[in-house]
Design a protein around this motif. Structure first.
Motif, PDB file in Angstrom:
ATOM      1  N   LEU A   9      37.238  45.319 -53.301  1.00 48.00           N
ATOM      2  CA  LEU A   9      37.542  43.894 -53.401  1.00 48.00           C
ATOM      3  C   LEU A   9      36.974  43.328 -54.701  1.00 48.00           C
ATOM      4  N   PRO A  10      37.770  42.556 -55.435  1.00 47.17           N
ATOM      5  CA  PRO A  10      37.301  41.998 -56.707  1.00 47.17           C
ATOM      6  C   PRO A  10      36.353  40.820 -56.488  1.00 47.17           C
ATOM      7  N   ASP A  11      35.673  40.426 -57.562  1.00 51.72           N
ATOM      8  CA  ASP A  11      34.761  39.290 -57.526  1.00 51.72           C
ATOM      9  C   ASP A  11      35.516  37.993 -57.253  1.00 51.72           C
ATOM     10  N   ARG A  12      36.743  37.909 -57.752  1.00 56.28           N
ATOM     11  CA  ARG A  12      37.554  36.701 -57.560  1.00 56.28           C
ATOM     12  C   ARG A  12      38.955  37.120 -57.145  1.00 56.28           C
ATOM     13  N   VAL A  45      40.897  30.580 -46.183  1.00 55.21           N
ATOM     14  CA  VAL A  45      40.535  30.669 -47.602  1.00 55.21           C
ATOM     15  C   VAL A  45      41.753  31.067 -48.439  1.00 55.21           C
ATOM     16  N   GLU A  46      42.046  30.274 -49.467  1.00 59.09           N
ATOM     17  CA  GLU A  46      43.160  30.545 -50.380  1.00 59.09           C
ATOM     18  C   GLU A  46      42.689  31.298 -51.625  1.00 59.09           C
ATOM     19  N   GLU A  47      41.439  31.077 -52.028  1.00 56.85           N
ATOM     20  CA  GLU A  47      40.882  31.732 -53.211  1.00 56.85           C
ATOM     21  C   GLU A  47      39.368  31.753 -53.059  1.00 56.85           C
ATOM     22  N   TYR A  48      38.730  32.780 -53.636  1.00 62.07           N
ATOM     23  CA  TYR A  48      37.277  32.850 -53.585  1.00 62.07           C
ATOM     24  C   TYR A  48      36.727  33.433 -54.878  1.00 62.07           C
ATOM     25  N   CYS A  49      35.450  33.164 -55.134  1.00 66.99           N
ATOM     26  CA  CYS A  49      34.718  33.778 -56.231  1.00 66.99           C
ATOM     27  C   CYS A  49      33.308  34.047 -55.724  1.00 66.99           C
ATOM     28  N   VAL A  50      32.943  35.309 -55.612  1.00 67.67           N
ATOM     29  CA  VAL A  50      31.639  35.688 -55.070  1.00 67.67           C
ATOM     30  C   VAL A  50      30.519  35.347 -56.051  1.00 67.67           C
ATOM     31  N   SER A  51      30.685  35.694 -57.334  1.00 69.07           N
ATOM     32  CA  SER A  51      29.608  35.490 -58.308  1.00 69.07           C
ATOM     33  C   SER A  51      29.289  34.013 -58.548  1.00 69.07           C
ATOM     34  N   GLU A  52      30.309  33.153 -58.498  1.00 67.65           N
ATOM     35  CA  GLU A  52      30.081  31.725 -58.713  1.00 67.65           C
ATOM     36  C   GLU A  52      29.791  30.998 -57.409  1.00 67.65           C
ATOM     37  N   GLY A  53      30.029  31.637 -56.262  1.00 71.24           N
ATOM     38  CA  GLY A  53      29.691  31.068 -54.966  1.00 71.24           C
ATOM     39  C   GLY A  53      30.577  29.913 -54.531  1.00 71.24           C
ATOM     40  N   TRP A  54      31.900  30.099 -54.547  1.00 71.30           N
ATOM     41  CA  TRP A  54      32.799  29.043 -54.058  1.00 71.30           C
ATOM     42  C   TRP A  54      34.036  29.638 -53.415  1.00 71.30           C
ATOM     43  N   ILE A  55      34.656  28.811 -52.564  1.00 68.55           N
ATOM     44  CA  ILE A  55      35.948  29.140 -51.970  1.00 68.55           C
ATOM     45  C   ILE A  55      36.843  27.919 -52.115  1.00 68.55           C
ATOM     46  N   LYS A  56      38.146  28.149 -52.082  1.00 65.88           N
ATOM     47  CA  LYS A  56      39.115  27.045 -52.083  1.00 65.88           C
ATOM     48  C   LYS A  56      39.884  27.112 -50.774  1.00 65.88           C
ATOM     49  N   VAL A  57      39.936  25.980 -50.079  1.00 62.94           N
ATOM     50  CA  VAL A  57      40.618  25.883 -48.787  1.00 62.94           C
ATOM     51  C   VAL A  57      41.550  24.677 -48.807  1.00 62.94           C
ATOM     52  N   PRO A  58      42.612  24.702 -47.974  1.00 62.12           N
ATOM     53  CA  PRO A  58      43.525  23.554 -47.908  1.00 62.12           C
ATOM     54  C   PRO A  58      42.810  22.307 -47.382  1.00 62.12           C
ATOM     55  N   ALA A  59      43.184  21.149 -47.921  1.00 59.83           N
ATOM     56  CA  ALA A  59      42.633  19.868 -47.482  1.00 59.83           C
ATOM     57  C   ALA A  59      43.536  19.300 -46.389  1.00 59.83           C
ATOM     58  N   ILE A  72      40.673  22.140 -51.817  1.00 61.85           N
ATOM     59  CA  ILE A  72      39.357  21.620 -52.164  1.00 61.85           C
ATOM     60  C   ILE A  72      38.419  22.809 -52.350  1.00 61.85           C
ATOM     61  N   THR A  73      37.436  22.638 -53.203  1.00 61.07           N
ATOM     62  CA  THR A  73      36.475  23.695 -53.491  1.00 61.07           C
ATOM     63  C   THR A  73      35.188  23.425 -52.733  1.00 61.07           C
ATOM     64  N   LEU A  74      34.715  24.450 -52.015  1.00 60.12           N
ATOM     65  CA  LEU A  74      33.449  24.369 -51.302  1.00 60.12           C
ATOM     66  C   LEU A  74      32.488  25.365 -51.935  1.00 60.12           C
ATOM     67  N   LYS A  75      31.248  24.942 -52.174  1.00 59.46           N
ATOM     68  CA  LYS A  75      30.263  25.818 -52.800  1.00 59.46           C
ATOM     69  C   LYS A  75      29.239  26.282 -51.774  1.00 59.46           C
ATOM     70  N   GLY A  76      28.845  27.550 -51.912  1.00 62.13           N
ATOM     71  CA  GLY A  76      27.858  28.117 -51.002  1.00 62.13           C
ATOM     72  C   GLY A  76      27.821  29.625 -51.143  1.00 62.13           C
ATOM     73  N   SER A  77      27.298  30.282 -50.127  1.00 64.30           N
ATOM     74  CA  SER A  77      27.182  31.739 -50.111  1.00 64.30           C
ATOM     75  C   SER A  77      28.501  32.362 -49.665  1.00 64.30           C
ATOM     76  N   VAL A  78      29.040  33.278 -50.472  1.00 63.36           N
ATOM     77  CA  VAL A  78      30.335  33.898 -50.187  1.00 63.36           C
ATOM     78  C   VAL A  78      30.165  35.409 -50.053  1.00 63.36           C
ATOM     79  N   GLU A  79      30.670  35.973 -48.939  1.00 60.18           N
ATOM     80  CA  GLU A  79      30.698  37.414 -48.734  1.00 60.18           C
ATOM     81  C   GLU A  79      32.128  37.783 -48.373  1.00 60.18           C
ATOM     82  N   VAL A  80      32.635  38.858 -48.944  1.00 56.24           N
ATOM     83  CA  VAL A  80      33.981  39.338 -48.610  1.00 56.24           C
ATOM     84  C   VAL A  80      33.890  40.768 -48.103  1.00 56.24           C
TER      85      VAL A  80
END
Length: 85
Positions: A9-12, A45-59, A72-80
């Motif tokens: 799995l990629p970082d983003r 989840v529509e998109e994620y980035c593990v290194s930057e710690g965010w996900i994008k989800v529908p509003a 909308i972008t939510l910031k926090g701890s991301v594990e895939v």
């Protein structure tokens, strides 16, 4: 399918095929991808980035002018991970 035959799995990663971060080979595998955000599994989840710690989800049900979900972008701890049966 064994773990060695799965694509790492990629970082983003993005679900939208128009995105430069979409990797079609990952979505063609017969196993689903899981995303854990701040300790809870998310299925929207529509998109994620593990290194930057965010996900994008529908509003909610809001759409942009082209008919795509407004994200909308939510910031926090991301594990895939790959979900096991």
């Amino acid at each position: 399918m064994t773990d060695s035959s799965l694509i790492a799995l990629p970082d983003r990663l993005a679900v939208d095929p128009r995105s430069p971060h979409h990797v079609a080979a990952i979505f063609q595998q017969p196993i689903d991808i899981g995303v854990r955000f701040n300790g809870k599994e998310r299925v929207d989840v529509e998109e994620y980035c593990v290194s930057e710690g965010w996900i994008k989800v529908p509003a909610g049900k809001t759409r942009d002018r082209k008919g795509r979900p407004l994200l909308i972008t939510l910031k926090g701890s991301v594990e895939v991970f790959y979900q096991t049966a």
